[in-house]
Scaffold this motif. Structure first.
Motif, PDB file in Angstrom:
ATOM      1  N   HIS A 192      -4.871  -0.907 -11.523  1.00 11.18           N
ATOM      2  CA  HIS A 192      -4.743   0.110 -10.311  1.00 11.18           C
ATOM      3  C   HIS A 192      -3.758  -0.560  -9.224  1.00 11.18           C
ATOM      4  CE1 HIS A 192      -5.051   2.790  -7.333  1.00 11.18           C
ATOM      5  NE2 HIS A 192      -5.714   1.818  -6.643  1.00 11.18           N
ATOM      6  N   ALA A 193      -4.322  -2.099  -8.950  1.00 13.30           N
ATOM      7  CA  ALA A 193      -3.509  -2.651  -7.976  1.00 13.30           C
ATOM      8  C   ALA A 193      -2.171  -3.139  -8.244  1.00 13.30           C
ATOM      9  CB  ALA A 193      -4.381  -4.061  -7.621  1.00 13.30           C
ATOM     10  N   LEU A 194      -2.148  -3.337  -9.505  1.00 13.86           N
ATOM     11  CA  LEU A 194      -0.610  -3.886  -9.970  1.00 13.86           C
ATOM     12  C   LEU A 194       0.298  -2.670 -10.199  1.00 13.86           C
ATOM     13  CD1 LEU A 194      -1.427  -6.789 -12.443  1.00 13.86           C
ATOM     14  CD2 LEU A 194      -0.697  -6.974  -9.879  1.00 13.86           C
ATOM     15  N   THR A 195      -0.466  -1.296 -10.257  1.00 18.49           N
ATOM     16  CA  THR A 195       0.246  -0.276 -10.600  1.00 18.49           C
ATOM     17  C   THR A 195       0.890   0.068  -9.310  1.00 18.49           C
ATOM     18  OG1 THR A 195      -0.718   0.397 -12.596  1.00 18.49           O
ATOM     19  CG2 THR A 195       0.510   2.174 -11.382  1.00 18.49           C
TER      20      THR A 195
ATOM     21  N   ARG B 243       5.050   0.235  -2.930  1.00 21.00           N
ATOM     22  CA  ARG B 243       5.009   0.067  -1.494  1.00 21.00           C
ATOM     23  C   ARG B 243       6.017  -0.964  -1.046  1.00 21.00           C
ATOM     24  NH1 ARG B 243      -1.415   0.497  -0.204  1.00 21.00           N
ATOM     25  NH2 ARG B 243      -1.972   1.911  -1.908  1.00 21.00           N
ATOM     26  N   ALA B 244       6.073  -0.566   0.206  1.00 12.86           N
ATOM     27  CA  ALA B 244       7.038  -1.482   1.009  1.00 12.86           C
ATOM     28  C   ALA B 244       6.729  -2.811   0.909  1.00 12.86           C
ATOM     29  CB  ALA B 244       7.425  -0.744   2.263  1.00 12.86           C
ATOM     30  N   PRO B 245       7.639  -3.641   1.273  1.00 14.76           N
ATOM     31  CA  PRO B 245       7.085  -5.207   1.448  1.00 14.76           C
ATOM     32  C   PRO B 245       6.162  -5.434   2.534  1.00 14.76           C
ATOM     33  CG  PRO B 245       9.205  -5.315   0.727  1.00 14.76           C
ATOM     34  CD  PRO B 245       9.014  -3.661   1.282  1.00 14.76           C
ATOM     35  N   ASP B 246       6.472  -4.761   3.540  1.00 16.01           N
ATOM     36  CA  ASP B 246       5.538  -4.824   4.997  1.00 16.01           C
ATOM     37  C   ASP B 246       4.480  -3.933   4.939  1.00 16.01           C
ATOM     38  OD1 ASP B 246       7.163  -2.871   5.250  1.00 16.01           O
ATOM     39  OD2 ASP B 246       7.590  -3.322   7.377  1.00 16.01           O
ATOM     40  N   ALA B 247       3.978  -3.267   3.859  1.00 16.55           N
ATOM     41  CA  ALA B 247       3.089  -2.088   3.788  1.00 16.55           C
ATOM     42  C   ALA B 247       1.537  -2.779   3.883  1.00 16.55           C
ATOM     43  CB  ALA B 247       3.208  -1.084   2.691  1.00 16.55           C
ATOM     44  N   ASP B 248       0.764  -1.963   4.302  1.00 19.79           N
ATOM     45  CA  ASP B 248      -0.600  -2.410   4.462  1.00 19.79           C
ATOM     46  C   ASP B 248      -1.304  -2.134   3.070  1.00 19.79           C
ATOM     47  OD1 ASP B 248      -3.227  -3.321   5.356  1.00 19.79           O
ATOM     48  OD2 ASP B 248      -3.635  -1.161   6.111  1.00 19.79           O
ATOM     49  N   ILE B 249      -1.837  -3.280   2.513  1.00 17.95           N
ATOM     50  CA  ILE B 249      -2.373  -3.236   1.187  1.00 17.95           C
ATOM     51  C   ILE B 249      -4.009  -3.290   1.309  1.00 17.95           C
ATOM     52  CG2 ILE B 249      -0.220  -3.750  -0.038  1.00 17.95           C
ATOM     53  CD1 ILE B 249      -1.552  -6.500  -0.341  1.00 17.95           C
ATOM     54  N   GLU B 250      -4.639  -3.175   2.421  1.00 17.49           N
ATOM     55  CA  GLU B 250      -5.757  -3.404   2.572  1.00 17.49           C
ATOM     56  C   GLU B 250      -6.801  -2.611   1.638  1.00 17.49           C
ATOM     57  OE1 GLU B 250      -9.356  -3.719   6.019  1.00 17.49           O
ATOM     58  OE2 GLU B 250      -7.189  -4.365   6.289  1.00 17.49           O
ATOM     59  N   ASP B 251      -6.245  -1.254   1.591  1.00 22.67           N
ATOM     60  CA  ASP B 251      -6.934  -0.580   0.578  1.00 22.67           C
ATOM     61  C   ASP B 251      -7.058  -0.611  -0.863  1.00 22.67           C
ATOM     62  OD1 ASP B 251      -3.910  -0.077   0.923  1.00 22.67           O
ATOM     63  OD2 ASP B 251      -4.446   1.968  -0.455  1.00 22.67           O
TER      64      ASP B 251
END
Length: 70
Positions: A35-38, A43-51
């Motif tokens: 899921h994470a690698l998909t 996402r944008a390079p500066d996007a929040d990925i905390e989710d």
């Protein structure tokens, strides 16, 4: 012990920590990683990925490791 470089050892430690966080939170590590690698490339390079962190990824809890079988 099994890494050739300090950077390799740090990378391995990060992966091990994420996998163990999955297990501690009841998230299937393989399903979470898929899921994470998909999601990450979309996402944008500066996007929040905390989710996408294992403890925030409730959608991946208790899923079978491979949804393609059947």
């Amino acid at each position: 012990l099994f890494s050739d470089t300090v950077a390799g050892a740090k990378a391995s430690a990060v992966i091990y920590s994420l996998v163990l966080t999955c297990r501690a939170g009841g998230v299937d590590p393989y399903a979470w990683l898929r899921h994470a690698l998909t999601e990450l490339p979309q996402r944008a390079p500066d996007a929040d990925i905390e989710d996408l962190l294992p403890f925030n990824c409730t959608a991946q809890k208790n899923l079978p490791a491979d949804n393609d079988s059947g």
